[in-house]
Write an enzyme that holds these catalytic residues in place. Structure first.
Site, PDB file in Angstrom:
ATOM      1  N   CYS A 237     143.833 -35.340   0.479  1.00  0.00           N
ATOM      2  CA  CYS A 237     143.384 -33.948   0.410  1.00  0.00           C
ATOM      3  C   CYS A 237     141.984 -33.906  -0.180  1.00  0.00           C
ATOM      4  CB  CYS A 237     144.335 -33.126  -0.458  1.00  0.00           C
ATOM      5  SG  CYS A 237     143.888 -31.397  -0.616  1.00  0.00           S
ATOM      6  N   GLN A 238     141.009 -33.525   0.615  1.00  0.00           N
ATOM      7  CA  GLN A 238     139.621 -33.470   0.161  1.00  0.00           C
ATOM      8  C   GLN A 238     139.130 -32.030   0.121  1.00  0.00           C
ATOM      9  OE1 GLN A 238     139.083 -35.728   3.641  1.00  0.00           O
ATOM     10  NE2 GLN A 238     138.000 -37.352   2.579  1.00  0.00           N
TER      11      GLN A 238
END
Length: 418
Positions: free
Chosen positions: A146-147
């Site tokens: 998850c960025q």
């Protein structure tokens, strides 16, 4: 099922209310609320957990990696495969892997070592052309990191996610149009940036469409590993997409009404390498009872061990943690000896070993982790538990091939916003 209030259950089974509250808060038992908002408990479930309190006297360790006897004729592409937790679980459920993508050299070596027949592609997933698998894939699965996202507009599908590894997952889905896709991430994804991150992802997945007009129905659910044949309290958010031409509800694994204790998982684990505590730290942790943590120490030792964290209001529950034989493990991290996330053996004053870590993640004992001890801990700590992957695979199989809906949870699809 016999449902009782916490007070009724306490009297019936001669258990303290505090114990039941602790089990409920810790994910050992599952309360449900009635129309008045009062918590009710399943009497039979509590009795099963109560028996775990003497599990070493009444049972031998009984570690099981779930596996179906036959293949199901379905195939998959596994992205961000890591050390193979989900991939092995899917394989055990009957899937054949067409391709596995992983960038970490140690994890890639682990996959090749254990499954020489798997098509492991090491390196940047962005360089893989998935179009050769178009129309040939039953399942695309991936635990994408998850960025940070850019939310300008938040209605452009892929355009909102370019430059992220989630985009590569969505691109693989777009280029292959599998019958089902499964994305996996941390539980907190649904709260990240007030829900906008997950909203952007769902919009992108809803925007996928092929030249036949097929799209995906999408839903998500948080799965709790401790109710899916895993000796660990680990929660993961699972996103499922079902292609619009597949006539099935969206299915997720149904939680079991039992748990696997740490004793059952690692009570007979074979020896393996592991980290050790420095002498002073070991002397302090010697004083922590099974199931206890820093609050069980004298105040002067609390202050010494916690240092500056002693005065913080939160973020300390993982410190000086000793696990309990009678319960599932706390969530494994990439290092069992770090002060914030200590995972001390229930009986011996030492961190869990590599093989104990692997057992708790439901890897088989013959699964070899390449690299040094630090690399092994990292690979195992980052993995999806194998048995959780197995249950996910069974739900995917039921959506594609049909199955008994009572064996699964039916989750309503999310509304489209684009």
């Amino acid at each position: 099922m016999t449902l009782l209030s916490i007070t009724e259950a306490s009297h019936k089974l001669n258990l303290s209310v505090d114990t039941l509250r602790r089990w409920d808060k810790g994910g050992i038992i599952r309360s449900q609320r009635n129309e008045h908002g009062h918590r009710l408990f399943d009497l039979e479930e509590i009795e099963r957990v109560q028996k775990k309190s003497s599990v070493r006297e009444i049972t031998k360790p009984d570690f099981k990696v779930l596996k179906n006897a036959q293949k199901n004729g379905l195939n998959s592409i596994d992205l961000f495969a890591g050390a193979g937790g989900t991939a092995l679980g899917l394989s055990n459920a009957g899937f054949e892997h067409l391709l596995l993508s992983e960038i970490d050299k140690n994890a890639s070596a682990t996959l090749r070592k254990n499954r020489p027949d798997w098509n492991v592609i090491e390196g940047d997933v962005g360089k893989i052309d998935f179009t050769e698998y178009a129309g040939k894939v039953d399942l695309v699965e991936g635990g994408f990191p998850c960025q940070a996202f850019s939310y300008a507009g938040r209605s452009k599908g892929f355009e909102d996610t370019r430059g992220t590894l989630f985009f590569e997952f969505a691109r693989a889905v777009q280029e292959t149009m599998p019958k089902v896709f499964v994305g996996e991430n941390v539980k907190g994804l649904h709260r990240h940036d007030n829900g906008r991150t997950l909203e952007t992802m769902i919009n992108a997945l809803h925007s996928i469409k092929d030249d036949k007009g097929r799209t995906y129905r999408v839903a998500y659910k948080v799965l709790r590993a401790q109710y899916l044949d895993v000796a660990q309290k680990r929660e993961r958010l699972i996103i499922v997409g079902l292609r619009s031409d597949i006539d099935s509800p969206i299915l997720f694994p149904k939680e079991k009404d039992y748990i696997i204790s740490l004793w059952e998982a690692i009570g007979d684990v074979p020896p393996s390498p592991g980290q050790q505590y420095p002498p002073r730290k070991k002397a302090i942790l010697d004083l922590v009872p099974a199931g206890g943590y820093w609050r069980d120490l004298p105040e002067e030792l609390q202050r010494e061990h916690l240092g500056g964290s002693f005065h913080l209001s939160g973020g300390k529950t993982g410190m000086a943690r000793r696990l309990s034989w009678d319960e599932p493990s706390l969530t494994l991290t990439c290092s069992p000896a770090q002060k914030q996330t200590e995972r001390c053996h229930p009986e011996e004053t030492r961190p869990l070993t590599v093989r104990e870590y692997a057992r708790i993640q439901s890897f088989p004992d013959n699964w070899i982790f390449e690299g040094n001890t630090t690399a092994a801990y990292k690979q195992i700590g980052n993995a999806v538990p194998v048995n959780m992957g197995f249950h996910i695979g069974q739900a995917v199989e039921a959506m594609i091939l049909g199955g008994n809906l009572e064996s699964f949870d039916v989750v309503e699809e999310l509304p489209r916003t684009n």
